[in-house]
Design a protein around this motif. Sequence first.
Motif, PDB file in Angstrom:
ATOM      1  N   GLY A 231     -14.585  21.374  11.531  1.00 36.31           N
ATOM      2  CA  GLY A 231     -14.511  21.755  10.128  1.00 36.31           C
ATOM      3  C   GLY A 231     -13.091  22.050   9.685  1.00 36.31           C
ATOM      4  N   PRO A 232     -12.824  22.040   8.375  1.00 36.25           N
ATOM      5  CA  PRO A 232     -11.457  22.188   7.871  1.00 36.25           C
ATOM      6  C   PRO A 232     -10.843  23.556   8.130  1.00 36.25           C
ATOM      7  CG  PRO A 232     -13.039  22.169   6.059  1.00 36.25           C
ATOM      8  CD  PRO A 232     -13.791  21.785   7.289  1.00 36.25           C
ATOM      9  N   LEU A 233     -11.651  24.610   8.210  1.00 35.41           N
ATOM     10  CA  LEU A 233     -11.097  25.941   8.472  1.00 35.41           C
ATOM     11  C   LEU A 233     -10.792  26.115   9.961  1.00 35.41           C
ATOM     12  CD1 LEU A 233     -13.381  27.997   6.071  1.00 35.41           C
ATOM     13  CD2 LEU A 233     -11.003  27.293   5.709  1.00 35.41           C
ATOM     14  N   ARG A 234     -11.654  25.632  10.816  1.00 31.53           N
ATOM     15  CA  ARG A 234     -11.367  25.673  12.254  1.00 31.53           C
ATOM     16  C   ARG A 234     -10.162  24.786  12.574  1.00 31.53           C
ATOM     17  NH1 ARG A 234     -14.319  27.966  16.028  1.00 31.53           N
ATOM     18  NH2 ARG A 234     -16.099  28.113  14.617  1.00 31.53           N
ATOM     19  N   SER A 235     -10.074  23.653  11.900  1.00 37.22           N
ATOM     20  CA  SER A 235      -8.915  22.777  12.082  1.00 37.22           C
ATOM     21  C   SER A 235      -7.625  23.480  11.659  1.00 37.22           C
ATOM     22  CB  SER A 235      -9.114  21.494  11.274  1.00 37.22           C
ATOM     23  OG  SER A 235      -7.967  20.682  11.341  1.00 37.22           O
ATOM     24  N   THR A 236      -7.675  24.224  10.557  1.00 36.54           N
ATOM     25  CA  THR A 236      -6.508  24.980  10.111  1.00 36.54           C
ATOM     26  C   THR A 236      -6.114  26.024  11.148  1.00 36.54           C
ATOM     27  OG1 THR A 236      -7.072  24.630   7.785  1.00 36.54           O
ATOM     28  CG2 THR A 236      -5.619  26.478   8.286  1.00 36.54           C
ATOM     29  N   ARG A 276      -5.636  30.177  16.161  1.00 33.02           N
ATOM     30  CA  ARG A 276      -5.905  30.303  17.592  1.00 33.02           C
ATOM     31  C   ARG A 276      -4.752  30.937  18.351  1.00 33.02           C
ATOM     32  NH1 ARG A 276      -7.710  25.345  21.487  1.00 33.02           N
ATOM     33  NH2 ARG A 276      -5.508  24.791  21.349  1.00 33.02           N
ATOM     34  N   LYS A 277      -3.511  30.632  17.958  1.00 38.46           N
ATOM     35  CA  LYS A 277      -2.369  31.135  18.729  1.00 38.46           C
ATOM     36  C   LYS A 277      -2.208  32.646  18.629  1.00 38.46           C
ATOM     37  CE  LYS A 277       0.756  29.590  15.023  1.00 38.46           C
ATOM     38  NZ  LYS A 277       1.819  28.589  14.730  1.00 38.46           N
ATOM     39  N   THR A 278      -2.817  33.285  17.621  1.00 37.85           N
ATOM     40  CA  THR A 278      -2.770  34.742  17.529  1.00 37.85           C
ATOM     41  C   THR A 278      -4.138  35.384  17.768  1.00 37.85           C
ATOM     42  OG1 THR A 278      -3.108  34.717  15.127  1.00 37.85           O
ATOM     43  CG2 THR A 278      -0.816  34.674  15.924  1.00 37.85           C
ATOM     44  N   GLY A 279      -5.150  34.562  17.982  1.00 38.64           N
ATOM     45  CA  GLY A 279      -6.491  35.090  18.253  1.00 38.64           C
ATOM     46  C   GLY A 279      -7.354  35.287  17.026  1.00 38.64           C
ATOM     47  N   ARG A 280      -6.754  35.142  15.858  1.00 36.98           N
ATOM     48  CA  ARG A 280      -7.531  35.340  14.631  1.00 36.98           C
ATOM     49  C   ARG A 280      -6.929  34.526  13.495  1.00 36.98           C
ATOM     50  NH1 ARG A 280     -11.264  38.840  12.672  1.00 36.98           N
ATOM     51  NH2 ARG A 280     -11.238  39.326  10.446  1.00 36.98           N
ATOM     52  N   GLY A 281      -7.792  33.849  12.731  1.00 37.49           N
ATOM     53  CA  GLY A 281      -7.377  33.118  11.548  1.00 37.49           C
ATOM     54  C   GLY A 281      -8.546  33.163  10.577  1.00 37.49           C
ATOM     55  N   PHE A 282      -9.145  32.014  10.302  1.00 38.45           N
ATOM     56  CA  PHE A 282     -10.397  32.006   9.552  1.00 38.45           C
ATOM     57  C   PHE A 282     -11.585  32.256  10.479  1.00 38.45           C
ATOM     58  CE2 PHE A 282      -7.495  29.502   6.884  1.00 38.45           C
ATOM     59  CZ  PHE A 282      -7.556  30.293   5.743  1.00 38.45           C
ATOM     60  N   HIS A 283     -11.353  32.091  11.771  1.00 37.28           N
ATOM     61  CA  HIS A 283     -12.342  32.427  12.815  1.00 37.28           C
ATOM     62  C   HIS A 283     -11.648  33.321  13.831  1.00 37.28           C
ATOM     63  CE1 HIS A 283     -15.276  29.307  11.514  1.00 37.28           C
ATOM     64  NE2 HIS A 283     -14.206  28.579  11.247  1.00 37.28           N
ATOM     65  N   ASP A 284     -12.446  33.994  14.681  1.00 35.55           N
ATOM     66  CA  ASP A 284     -11.906  34.733  15.817  1.00 35.55           C
ATOM     67  C   ASP A 284     -11.911  33.817  17.035  1.00 35.55           C
ATOM     68  OD1 ASP A 284     -11.547  37.077  14.349  1.00 35.55           O
ATOM     69  OD2 ASP A 284     -13.608  37.767  14.756  1.00 35.55           O
ATOM     70  N   TRP A 285     -10.831  33.898  17.820  1.00 35.17           N
ATOM     71  CA  TRP A 285     -10.661  33.020  18.981  1.00 35.17           C
ATOM     72  C   TRP A 285     -10.588  33.867  20.257  1.00 35.17           C
ATOM     73  CZ3 TRP A 285     -10.511  27.667  18.521  1.00 35.17           C
ATOM     74  CH2 TRP A 285     -10.496  27.183  17.197  1.00 35.17           C
TER      75      TRP A 285
END
Length: 285
Positions: A231-236, A276-285
């Motif tokens: 999806g576009p948010l996970r891709s971002t 992903r590189k910080t562990g949080r964006g539009f999703h938690d990683w």
Amino acid sequence: MNVDSAPDVVVVIGGGRMGAGIAQVFAGLGSEVSIVESSDEAASAARRRVADGLAKAAERGALPQDPETVLGRLTVLTDFAALPPQADLVIEAVPERADLKIDVLTRAEARVGPESVLATNTSSLSVAELGAALREPGRFVGTHLFNPVPASKLVEVVVAPQTGDEVVRRVRGWVRALGKTDIVVRDSPGFATSRLGVLLGLEAIRMLEEGVADAESIDKAMELGYRHPMGPLRSTDLVGLDVRLAIAEYLHATLGERFVPPQLLRDKVAAGELGRKTGRGFHDW
């Protein structure tokens, strides 16, 4: 040299996630690869990224040789004076700043031979404008690879008006040797992939901002409804919110209001939520 064989010697300037991935795939193909970094600490981190990538590829059964054998073809440098002059390909993978890219490209051009192809991994900046700073812009081309490099199947070959036909032919052969597919596009803001991908991502962020649906639902809509692999948010998140914001700002300046970055994107970058590189964006990683 067979057009579809590996380049013998490859230089990658910048050993971050993208640069390390580029180095990994060429070393796996049999090329002697040098990564150029800005400090000993950054050089050590780049080597670790490649080593980790090779180990994961071996676990998946996607590496035909022992990881240590492939890693033995990698050299990490901190001095442009040590660049191998016989490099077939020099590709920069530094952050999306034109001044920085021009600096490393001109320094590399001064060290390598006249047959070396110079390339940029930019995802949006003008290849023609970057190449204008070089003594020989005819040997300069855009090679936009995708993250993660080992798993991605596409390379966008971006051709500026000055780019020589033989350079394009050689690069397309190397792309095929990597087992990837190339598309050739004319140099224009955002090329084909960033222009379309960023526009979709920005609209998804606006939908989240407006409360149309949550992030998971917006992504599932595109994954299941339109068969997008992500999806576009996970891709971002994967690209990095800071990277996407920088590209959006450039496209906004060059292509107009449809690329204006949403406030939510600016707020998350300001808060350090970069994906992903910080562990949080539009999703938690």
